[in-house]
Design a protein around this motif. Structure first.
Motif, PDB file in Angstrom:
ATOM      1  N   ASP A   1       4.728  -5.484 -21.175  1.00  0.00           N
ATOM      2  CA  ASP A   1       4.488  -6.833 -21.704  1.00  0.00           C
ATOM      3  C   ASP A   1       3.433  -7.607 -20.904  1.00  0.00           C
ATOM      4  OD1 ASP A   1       5.782  -7.538 -19.352  1.00  0.00           O
ATOM      5  OD2 ASP A   1       7.480  -8.517 -20.348  1.00  0.00           O
ATOM      6  N   GLU A   2       2.740  -6.893 -19.992  1.00  0.00           N
ATOM      7  CA  GLU A   2       1.668  -7.412 -19.142  1.00  0.00           C
ATOM      8  C   GLU A   2       2.159  -8.316 -18.012  1.00  0.00           C
ATOM      9  OE1 GLU A   2      -1.713  -8.859 -21.337  1.00  0.00           O
ATOM     10  OE2 GLU A   2      -1.788  -7.050 -22.569  1.00  0.00           O
ATOM     11  N   SER A   3       3.480  -8.444 -17.861  1.00  0.00           N
ATOM     12  CA  SER A   3       4.013  -9.135 -16.684  1.00  0.00           C
ATOM     13  C   SER A   3       3.936  -8.163 -15.505  1.00  0.00           C
ATOM     14  CB  SER A   3       5.462  -9.581 -16.919  1.00  0.00           C
ATOM     15  OG  SER A   3       6.312  -8.447 -17.055  1.00  0.00           O
ATOM     16  N   THR A   4       4.085  -8.689 -14.306  1.00  0.00           N
ATOM     17  CA  THR A   4       4.038  -7.825 -13.132  1.00  0.00           C
ATOM     18  C   THR A   4       5.356  -7.905 -12.371  1.00  0.00           C
ATOM     19  OG1 THR A   4       3.013  -9.548 -11.791  1.00  0.00           O
ATOM     20  CG2 THR A   4       1.531  -7.958 -12.862  1.00  0.00           C
ATOM     21  N   LEU A   5       5.625  -6.847 -11.655  1.00  0.00           N
ATOM     22  CA  LEU A   5       6.831  -6.740 -10.847  1.00  0.00           C
ATOM     23  C   LEU A   5       6.428  -6.248  -9.465  1.00  0.00           C
ATOM     24  CD1 LEU A   5      10.004  -6.586 -10.638  1.00  0.00           C
ATOM     25  CD2 LEU A   5       9.767  -4.205 -11.354  1.00  0.00           C
ATOM     26  N   ALA A   6       6.865  -6.958  -8.436  1.00  0.00           N
ATOM     27  CA  ALA A   6       6.612  -6.534  -7.058  1.00  0.00           C
ATOM     28  C   ALA A   6       7.855  -5.800  -6.567  1.00  0.00           C
ATOM     29  CB  ALA A   6       6.326  -7.737  -6.174  1.00  0.00           C
TER      30      ALA A   6
ATOM     31  N   LYS B   1       0.580  -3.910   1.719  1.00  0.00           N
ATOM     32  CA  LYS B   1       1.148  -3.386   2.964  1.00  0.00           C
ATOM     33  C   LYS B   1       2.639  -3.065   2.830  1.00  0.00           C
ATOM     34  CE  LYS B   1       1.920  -4.545   7.766  1.00  0.00           C
ATOM     35  NZ  LYS B   1       2.020  -5.612   8.743  1.00  0.00           N
ATOM     36  N   ASP B   2       3.398  -3.979   2.200  1.00  0.00           N
ATOM     37  CA  ASP B   2       4.849  -3.818   2.149  1.00  0.00           C
ATOM     38  C   ASP B   2       5.418  -3.622   0.760  1.00  0.00           C
ATOM     39  OD1 ASP B   2       5.137  -4.106   4.941  1.00  0.00           O
ATOM     40  OD2 ASP B   2       5.003  -6.276   4.749  1.00  0.00           O
ATOM     41  N   GLU B   3       4.549  -3.616  -0.284  1.00  0.00           N
ATOM     42  CA  GLU B   3       5.079  -3.515  -1.639  1.00  0.00           C
ATOM     43  C   GLU B   3       4.028  -2.985  -2.597  1.00  0.00           C
ATOM     44  OE1 GLU B   3       6.223  -7.547  -2.564  1.00  0.00           O
ATOM     45  OE2 GLU B   3       4.162  -8.180  -2.875  1.00  0.00           O
ATOM     46  N   ILE B   4       4.529  -2.593  -3.763  1.00  0.00           N
ATOM     47  CA  ILE B   4       3.636  -2.209  -4.856  1.00  0.00           C
ATOM     48  C   ILE B   4       3.809  -3.233  -5.972  1.00  0.00           C
ATOM     49  CG2 ILE B   4       3.641   0.254  -4.292  1.00  0.00           C
ATOM     50  CD1 ILE B   4       5.629   0.665  -6.630  1.00  0.00           C
TER      51      ILE B   4
ATOM     52  N   ASP C   1      12.604  -0.770  -0.907  1.00  0.00           N
ATOM     53  CA  ASP C   1      13.541  -0.691  -2.031  1.00  0.00           C
ATOM     54  C   ASP C   1      13.243   0.459  -2.983  1.00  0.00           C
ATOM     55  OD1 ASP C   1      14.738  -2.935  -0.973  1.00  0.00           O
ATOM     56  OD2 ASP C   1      13.799  -4.331  -2.392  1.00  0.00           O
ATOM     57  N   LEU C   2      12.100   1.122  -2.806  1.00  0.00           N
ATOM     58  CA  LEU C   2      11.734   2.230  -3.692  1.00  0.00           C
ATOM     59  C   LEU C   2      12.672   3.412  -3.486  1.00  0.00           C
ATOM     60  CD1 LEU C   2       7.840   2.269  -3.452  1.00  0.00           C
ATOM     61  CD2 LEU C   2       9.216   1.692  -5.453  1.00  0.00           C
ATOM     62  N   VAL C   3      13.107   3.984  -4.588  1.00  0.00           N
ATOM     63  CA  VAL C   3      13.931   5.191  -4.554  1.00  0.00           C
ATOM     64  C   VAL C   3      13.075   6.388  -4.957  1.00  0.00           C
ATOM     65  CG1 VAL C   3      15.931   6.350  -5.572  1.00  0.00           C
ATOM     66  CG2 VAL C   3      16.030   3.889  -5.068  1.00  0.00           C
TER      67      VAL C   3
ATOM     68  N   VAL D   1      11.766   1.174 -14.078  1.00  0.00           N
ATOM     69  CA  VAL D   1      10.707   0.574 -14.886  1.00  0.00           C
ATOM     70  C   VAL D   1       9.583   1.582 -15.045  1.00  0.00           C
ATOM     71  CG1 VAL D   1      11.177  -1.820 -14.221  1.00  0.00           C
ATOM     72  CG2 VAL D   1       9.518  -0.485 -12.916  1.00  0.00           C
ATOM     73  N   GLU D   2       8.785   1.335 -16.068  1.00  0.00           N
ATOM     74  CA  GLU D   2       7.592   2.140 -16.272  1.00  0.00           C
ATOM     75  C   GLU D   2       6.433   1.172 -16.439  1.00  0.00           C
ATOM     76  OE1 GLU D   2       6.006   5.163 -19.655  1.00  0.00           O
ATOM     77  OE2 GLU D   2       8.060   5.504 -18.937  1.00  0.00           O
ATOM     78  N   GLY D   3       5.339   1.483 -15.774  1.00  0.00           N
ATOM     79  CA  GLY D   3       4.178   0.625 -15.871  1.00  0.00           C
ATOM     80  C   GLY D   3       3.019   1.178 -15.077  1.00  0.00           C
ATOM     81  N   VAL D   4       1.986   0.352 -14.938  1.00  0.00           N
ATOM     82  CA  VAL D   4       0.768   0.750 -14.236  1.00  0.00           C
ATOM     83  C   VAL D   4       0.820   0.233 -12.801  1.00  0.00           C
ATOM     84  CG1 VAL D   4      -1.748   0.515 -14.191  1.00  0.00           C
ATOM     85  CG2 VAL D   4      -0.553   0.734 -16.381  1.00  0.00           C
ATOM     86  N   LEU D   5       0.521   1.112 -11.846  1.00  0.00           N
ATOM     87  CA  LEU D   5       0.434   0.688 -10.446  1.00  0.00           C
ATOM     88  C   LEU D   5      -0.831  -0.156 -10.300  1.00  0.00           C
ATOM     89  CD1 LEU D   5       1.320   3.990  -8.528  1.00  0.00           C
ATOM     90  CD2 LEU D   5       2.749   1.980  -8.824  1.00  0.00           C
ATOM     91  N   ARG D   6      -0.657  -1.479 -10.232  1.00  0.00           N
ATOM     92  CA  ARG D   6      -1.814  -2.383 -10.183  1.00  0.00           C
ATOM     93  C   ARG D   6      -2.294  -2.641  -8.767  1.00  0.00           C
ATOM     94  NH1 ARG D   6      -4.653  -1.539 -14.017  1.00  0.00           N
ATOM     95  NH2 ARG D   6      -3.682  -1.906 -16.004  1.00  0.00           N
ATOM     96  N   GLU D   7      -1.384  -2.841  -7.850  1.00  0.00           N
ATOM     97  CA  GLU D   7      -1.762  -3.133  -6.467  1.00  0.00           C
ATOM     98  C   GLU D   7      -0.852  -2.371  -5.518  1.00  0.00           C
ATOM     99  OE1 GLU D   7      -4.317  -5.021  -5.334  1.00  0.00           O
ATOM    100  OE2 GLU D   7      -4.923  -5.436  -7.387  1.00  0.00           O
ATOM    101  N   ILE D   8      -1.438  -1.936  -4.413  1.00  0.00           N
ATOM    102  CA  ILE D   8      -0.678  -1.307  -3.344  1.00  0.00           C
ATOM    103  C   ILE D   8      -0.927  -2.173  -2.120  1.00  0.00           C
ATOM    104  CG2 ILE D   8      -0.201   0.792  -2.064  1.00  0.00           C
ATOM    105  CD1 ILE D   8      -0.298   0.899  -5.426  1.00  0.00           C
TER     106      ILE D   8
END
Length: 153
Positions: free
Chosen positions: A132-137, A123-126, A142-144, A114-121
């Motif tokens: 489309d302004e939806s968010t993905l945790a 403790k355990d996820e980004i 799971d990060l590669v 995916v491509e997007g803006v890092l909105r929150e960092i």
């Protein structure tokens, strides 16, 4: 070069960095007649400047010489990882909050991008805000790969 040499250099670098606000990202040794040692460092909340890299390079070189890590000449390069390198340490994420990133992660055994803006960092996820302004945790586990996309605005 063997992992043993790289591990020893990393150990020396970490001892030098422990007295600063920097942390070690990577140690690489490129071969040739004169080995080149490439050390990448970063800080949690700021960049790394050339004078700081030079000071750290001098300290690490002094300790490497004291420990006879190389028997002959070598070249030392200390720098920040730069934008072309993926983020490899959780401590690199907070200062990149709000920046555009390409994120590769694993979900249910499959690779996704995916491509997007890092909105929150957290403790355990980004949290990534998608186009489309939806968010993905995405859990850190799971990060590669996460690469920051440079903005020239």
């Amino acid at each position: 070069m063997s992992n043993k040499v790289t591990d020893k250099i990393a150990e020396v670098a970490e001892s030098v960095l422990s007295t600063t606000d920097f942390f070690l990202i990577d140690v690489e040794i490129k071969g040739g007649d004169t080995p080149e040692v490439w050390i990448s460092i970063d800080a949690e909340d700021r960049g790394v400047n050339m004078d700081e890299c030079a000071d750290i390079s001098n300290e690490i070189s002094f300790l490497m010489d004291a420990h006879d890590i190389f028997s002959g000449k070598y070249r030392m390069n200390v720098s920040s990882p730069g934008l072309s390198r993926p983020l490899v340490d959780r401590r690199q994420y907070p200062k990149n909050k709000g920046r555009q990133a390409k994120v590769k992660y694993k979900e249910n055994g499959e690779y996704r991008k995916v491509e997007g803006v890092l909105r929150e960092i957290l403790k355990d996820e980004i949290i990534i805000e998608l186009e489309d302004e939806s968010t993905l945790a995405v859990p850190f586990d799971d990060l590669v790969e996460t690469k920051i996309i440079p903005s020239f605005k």
